[in-house]
Design an enzyme around this catalytic site. Structure first.
Site, PDB file in Angstrom:
ATOM      1  N   LYS A  24     -11.365  -4.381  -4.660  1.00 36.54           N
ATOM      2  CA  LYS A  24      -9.999  -4.576  -5.185  1.00 36.54           C
ATOM      3  C   LYS A  24      -9.989  -4.476  -6.704  1.00 36.54           C
ATOM      4  O   LYS A  24      -9.160  -3.787  -7.289  1.00 36.54           O
ATOM      5  CB  LYS A  24      -9.429  -5.923  -4.747  1.00 36.54           C
ATOM      6  CG  LYS A  24      -7.932  -6.024  -5.006  1.00 36.54           C
ATOM      7  CD  LYS A  24      -7.420  -7.446  -5.037  1.00 36.54           C
ATOM      8  CE  LYS A  24      -7.498  -7.993  -6.433  1.00 36.54           C
ATOM      9  NZ  LYS A  24      -6.980  -9.351  -6.598  1.00 36.54           N
ATOM     10  N   ASP A  74      -4.003  -7.010  -2.615  1.00 38.94           N
ATOM     11  CA  ASP A  74      -4.171  -8.435  -2.913  1.00 38.94           C
ATOM     12  C   ASP A  74      -3.429  -9.248  -1.858  1.00 38.94           C
ATOM     13  O   ASP A  74      -2.920  -8.700  -0.884  1.00 38.94           O
ATOM     14  CB  ASP A  74      -3.648  -8.752  -4.327  1.00 38.94           C
ATOM     15  CG  ASP A  74      -2.126  -8.697  -4.375  1.00 38.94           C
ATOM     16  OD1 ASP A  74      -1.551  -9.161  -5.365  1.00 38.94           O
ATOM     17  OD2 ASP A  74      -1.511  -8.203  -3.398  1.00 38.94           O
TER      18      ASP A  74
END
Ligand code: SF4
Length: 216
Positions: free
Chosen positions: A121, A139
């Site tokens: 991420k 997220d």
């Protein structure tokens, strides 16, 4: 509505609501963005933006940061949480950038993910927001909303990223992931929702009459 119709509607409506997509984490270059994203793990962007001015005043490049004692970094970033792990990672990745990347942040997923404290991420945020390479960092907000909009089964973030990349054109990913985050923060929060309160679900699921239990 089909999944393709839902995706098209979500993309169009979020573009109307958030035509501009400012990057939430304050930074001045790929290095300060990388550090800010690393600090944002289990911490709000607002809090990171309060902390980074003092940190970057002390060191805002790998060479300077590599000279700062880990304890000093830790003292400054403590309010962001996980400070032992984050301070060690900041110090170590700064040294690796000097030794292996000529002091520059590599514009490469594998090289970024090889750095301490940098997962997929974080690498995706840096590739997308610092280098403009299409990426879809997932997220908690994106994982939650994609499930609520039935754009993914959402078993895990890997599946959610895969499904969203299939659902939306590659050239839209960098702005769209920010727009979904903005909507998640402003309207579709983790406090739960019965899936009937706002126009997005009412449009996506016009036949929905009863409240639905949506995962967090
Ligand atoms: S109705 Fe609820 S779940 Fe659906 S988009 Fe709006 S806030 Fe999110």
């Amino acid at each position: 509505m089909t999944k393709a119709e839902r995706s098209a509607y979500v993309a169009a409506r979020l573009e109307e609501l958030y035509p501009e997509t400012p990057i939430p984490l304050d930074h001045r270059d790929p290095y300060t963005l990388l550090i800010a994203v690393l600090l944002s793990a289990q911490c709000t962007d607002e809090r990171v933006n309060k902390i980074t001015p003092a940190l970057f005043a002390l060191a805002d490049n790998p060479a300077a940061m590599a000279r700062v004692p880990v304890e000093t970094i830790r003292g400054i970033i403590r309010p962001c949480g996980l400070s032992p792990r984050k301070s060690a990672a900041i110090s170590e990745l700064s040294k690796i950038l000097l030794e292996q990347h000529g002091g520059e942040v590599p514009a490469d997923f594998a090289a970024l993910e090889a750095l301490p404290g940098v997962g997929h991420k974080t690498a995706s945020v840096v590739m997308s927001q610092a280098f403009g390479v299409p990426a879809f960092p997932v997220d908690t907000h994106i994982h939650r909303l994609a499930q609520r909009w039935k754009l993914t089964s959402g078993k895990n973030v890997v599946e959610t990223e895969r499904d969203l990349k299939r659902a939306f054109p590659r050239e839209s990913w960098n702005q769209l992931h920010l727009r979904i985050i903005f909507y998640g923060r402003e309207h579709c929060t983790a406090r739960g929702c019965d899936g009937t309160v706002c126009e997005i679900c009412r449009t996506l699921f016009p036949d929905r009459v009863r409240p639905v239990k949506t995962r967090k």
